[in-house]
Write an enzyme that holds these catalytic residues in place. Structure first.
Site, mmCIF file in Angstrom:
data_model
loop_
_atom_site.group_PDB
_atom_site.id
_atom_site.type_symbol
_atom_site.label_atom_id
_atom_site.label_comp_id
_atom_site.label_asym_id
_atom_site.label_seq_id
_atom_site.Cartn_x
_atom_site.Cartn_y
_atom_site.Cartn_z
ATOM 1 N N ASP A 117 0.815 -1.214 0.000
ATOM 2 C CA ASP A 117 0.000 0.000 0.000
ATOM 3 C C ASP A 117 0.851 1.268 0.000
ATOM 4 O O ASP A 117 2.066 1.229 0.188
ATOM 5 C CB ASP A 117 -0.907 0.017 1.227
ATOM 6 C CG ASP A 117 -2.214 -0.728 0.986
ATOM 7 O OD1 ASP A 117 -2.442 -1.159 -0.144
ATOM 8 O OD2 ASP A 117 -2.992 -0.879 1.957
ATOM 9 N N LYS A 170 -3.637 3.259 -2.633
ATOM 10 C CA LYS A 170 -4.649 4.253 -2.975
ATOM 11 C C LYS A 170 -4.384 5.499 -2.137
ATOM 12 O O LYS A 170 -4.250 5.417 -0.925
ATOM 13 C CB LYS A 170 -6.056 3.730 -2.679
ATOM 14 C CG LYS A 170 -6.418 2.428 -3.371
ATOM 15 C CD LYS A 170 -7.799 1.960 -2.940
ATOM 16 C CE LYS A 170 -8.179 0.656 -3.622
ATOM 17 N NZ LYS A 170 -7.351 -0.466 -3.156
ATOM 18 N N MET A 174 -9.041 9.057 6.750
ATOM 19 C CA MET A 174 -9.255 9.404 5.334
ATOM 20 C C MET A 174 -10.002 10.735 5.176
ATOM 21 O O MET A 174 -10.882 10.874 4.327
ATOM 22 C CB MET A 174 -10.016 8.288 4.619
ATOM 23 C CG MET A 174 -9.323 6.944 4.663
ATOM 24 S SD MET A 174 -10.256 5.604 3.862
ATOM 25 C CE MET A 174 -11.627 5.416 5.018
#
Length: 257
Positions: free
Chosen positions: A35, A56, A168
């Protein structure tokens, strides 16, 4: 020999915080799908496996989840030992559940290796406990990348009754402050932003909820938001450390006082 997949949590960033099992599996792997929050330089020093980035990050190009699933399944069916290395813990906003189900449905052998979730590690390394006697006996972790996900988590708790950790949501911190206010959280509620926890670029801001929108966080950094009275523990810790009046010995590192 049949292949195998390990869904491995890599903690908040520093490889020193990986579990012993995570280190061993990475060293034995044929393929590591890692990641965005993984220290790739450290990773290269730990394994001779093929490394493939599937991370991501907000606003950037990314590999879709279905492609990641196919990569894991195809490699395992070809007899390869695969590590799916995920920041934090695989099952805290890491889509570990989706990957686990995809592997099971494909008949692929797999295991789960938990990691230290950033939701708890980042505040802790900044001197902010998510629970603290007399301040908070519970905490909630919510995804803040959409108003819908944020509202769903906030609707389940009473305002100013628990610690809220928002993942996030660094780029959308103004919206987070707005939604918290809409759910009845007081403007003066202590708030914090912790970026790049456990790395040399670690950065922390503390203030009030109504100041959160104006925070200038490091560009491109990953971070978490913490809202609640526990944020004030950081100032108490700093005062206690300063009162010792001791010279710093050795390397200054996150989580050391």
């Amino acid at each position: 020999m049949p292949g195998h997949v390990a869904l491995v949590g890599a903690g908040p960033g520093d490889p020193d915080l990986w579990t012993v099992r995570a280190m061993r599996l990475v060293g034995e792997a044929d393929l590591v799908l890692y990641d965005a929050l993984t220290d790739v330089d450290a990773l290269r020093g730990l394994t001779s496996a093929q490394l493939f980035f599937v991370g991501k990050r907000a606003g950037g190009a990314s590999v879709d989840q279905e492609t990641i699933n196919r990569l894991m399944i195809r490699a395992a069916k070809r007899g390869r030992r695969v590590v799916r290395l995920k920041g934090g813990d695989p099952f805290v906003f890491g889509r570990g559940g989706e990957e686990m189900l995809a592997l099971a449905e494909a008949g692929v052998s797999f295991e789960v290796v938990p990691g230290v979730t950033t939701a708890v590690a980042a505040p802790g390394l900044a001197g902010i406990p998510v629970t603290h006697r007399g301040l908070a006996s519970a905490f909630v972790v919510v995804a803040g990348h959409t108003a819908e996900s944020l509202d769903g988590g906030l609707a389940a708790v009473r305002p100013n009754a628990v610690t809220v950790v928002v993942m996030m949501a660094l780029a959308g911190r103004a919206g987070v402050a707005e939604r918290l206010a809409a759910h009845g959280w007081a403007p003066h509620t202590p708030a914090a932003v912790v970026c790049e926890a456990s790395t040399p670029d670690a950065w922390t801001w503390t203030g009030r909820l109504d100041e959160l929108a104006s925070v200038e966080a490091p560009r491109g950094a990953a971070g978490v938001l913490i809202i609640g009275d526990v944020v004030e523990v950081r100032a108490s810790l700093a005062a206690a450390v300063a009162a010792r009046q001791e010279p710093t010995r050795g390397e200054v590192k996150y989580g050391r006082y």
